[in-house]
Write an enzyme that holds these catalytic residues in place. Sequence first.
Site, short mmCIF file in Angstrom:
data_model
loop_
_atom_site.label_atom_id
_atom_site.label_comp_id
_atom_site.label_asym_id
_atom_site.label_seq_id
_atom_site.Cartn_x
_atom_site.Cartn_y
_atom_site.Cartn_z
N ASP A 46 0.84 -1.21 0.00
CA ASP A 46 0.00 0.00 0.00
C ASP A 46 0.87 1.26 0.00
OD1 ASP A 46 -1.82 -2.00 0.43
OD2 ASP A 46 -2.80 -1.05 2.13
N GLU A 271 -11.93 -0.68 1.15
CA GLU A 271 -10.61 -0.30 1.64
C GLU A 271 -10.09 1.00 1.02
OE1 GLU A 271 -8.12 -3.69 3.29
OE2 GLU A 271 -8.41 -4.29 1.20
#
Length: 437
Positions: A46, A271
């Site tokens: 990420d 998310e």
Amino acid sequence: MSERPSLDTTAWTREHAHGIERTDDNTAPIIYPPAEKTDPDNHIWDTWLLRTPGGEIAEVNGYRVIVALSAPNDLLPGKRHDVATHRFYYSTDGRQWTPGGRVFGDTDPLGSRQWAGSAIYDPSTGAVSLYYTAAGSRGEDELSYTQRLAVAHGGSLVVDEDDGVSFEGPWTHDTLARPDGEWYEREEQSRGMIYTFRDPWYFEDPETGEAYVLFEGNTPVPEGSEACDGDPVQQEFNGSVGIARAAHDEPTACELLPPLIDGVCVNQELERPHVVYRDGTYYLFIASHKHTFAPGLDGYDALYGFAADALFGEYEPLNGSGLVLTNPANAPFQAYSWLAYGHRDEILVTSFFNYYDYDRPSLDDVGLFPEPEQFRRFGGTLAPTVRLGVDGHETWIRGTLDHGHLPTRDEELPETIDERIGRLRGGHDRDRGGYGH
């Protein structure tokens, strides 16, 4: 159908999600390993760009910075979330990224490990605030999955002509928010496969100037509720996009507000929510997985999106279903954790290179491979950047750039194959589906 938990909340419905389908407009090309990884010593996944409070990509003395979740590259990839910490990388051209080390140096942030968030640089002072997910509790003997929104403030970004870019403290780490149990499910209320209260994303509304933090949560659905026509299994899939009121001059200020979007009966995990504002439209993007869709729905590991005329909605799913960008069917897990940002007349999407040379229907099967194969098939670096065309509530893939190519503000991108064909034909039709560099 799901019950709306708040008058201010848009529902992503099963009717919307039934329209999810791969097409040439939303399916990325196959990704191949790069010649060199972004960080030869660490897995990274990420990733987010250092931005100004107004949402522009920060450029400091010619440098731009990304922050990423990281773990040592000798760790089995499936274990990386258990030790995740923040590292940063800097670049002058948006192509070659120099590892800068741990954001917080040798100091200890909150939690036993740190998950995704956002980073804000104030050009007027040089101050940096880093919003992140504090997972677990520092010093715990057994990893827990308690999550809270946290913020590190007091640090600064320093550029040295000889030593490059560094973050300097002292940092102060504070809890920003915990779930309230009414709009956002507490861990003890959770009945689903995954509990979420994470991924804080700082955003200033360009139309009002107000500051907010978006995040991922779960909408409480009491047992015996009529939501999902009373189906208790579908009720466990209750992801939401949360929002809290923040303040420009106080990093720790936080007032929980009702969710912007709920996916009750649809999906458990919405998310890394974030917003791209373009020409009066708020484009709200999330990432989600194939396995977090409720029974009876077929979704993908993909970037999903919604659009509204105001930050608080009402939102409509982009392209009718919400699907914006996904992996090809023969490489369904090749990229994940997409992050969109505006660039000139298009939207660019960065992500990380996940599992490749892998077409099994579930990531659970990764563990069946010998460890050397698990390492070989994990990318653990920046993926190619995808170029999106946008027209109202429709999006399409215009092309791709190289691994980790995050263009600078004024960089002109090459025309796509379809643009080139249209120019040669003397027309200027909207390009669709071209993967040309």
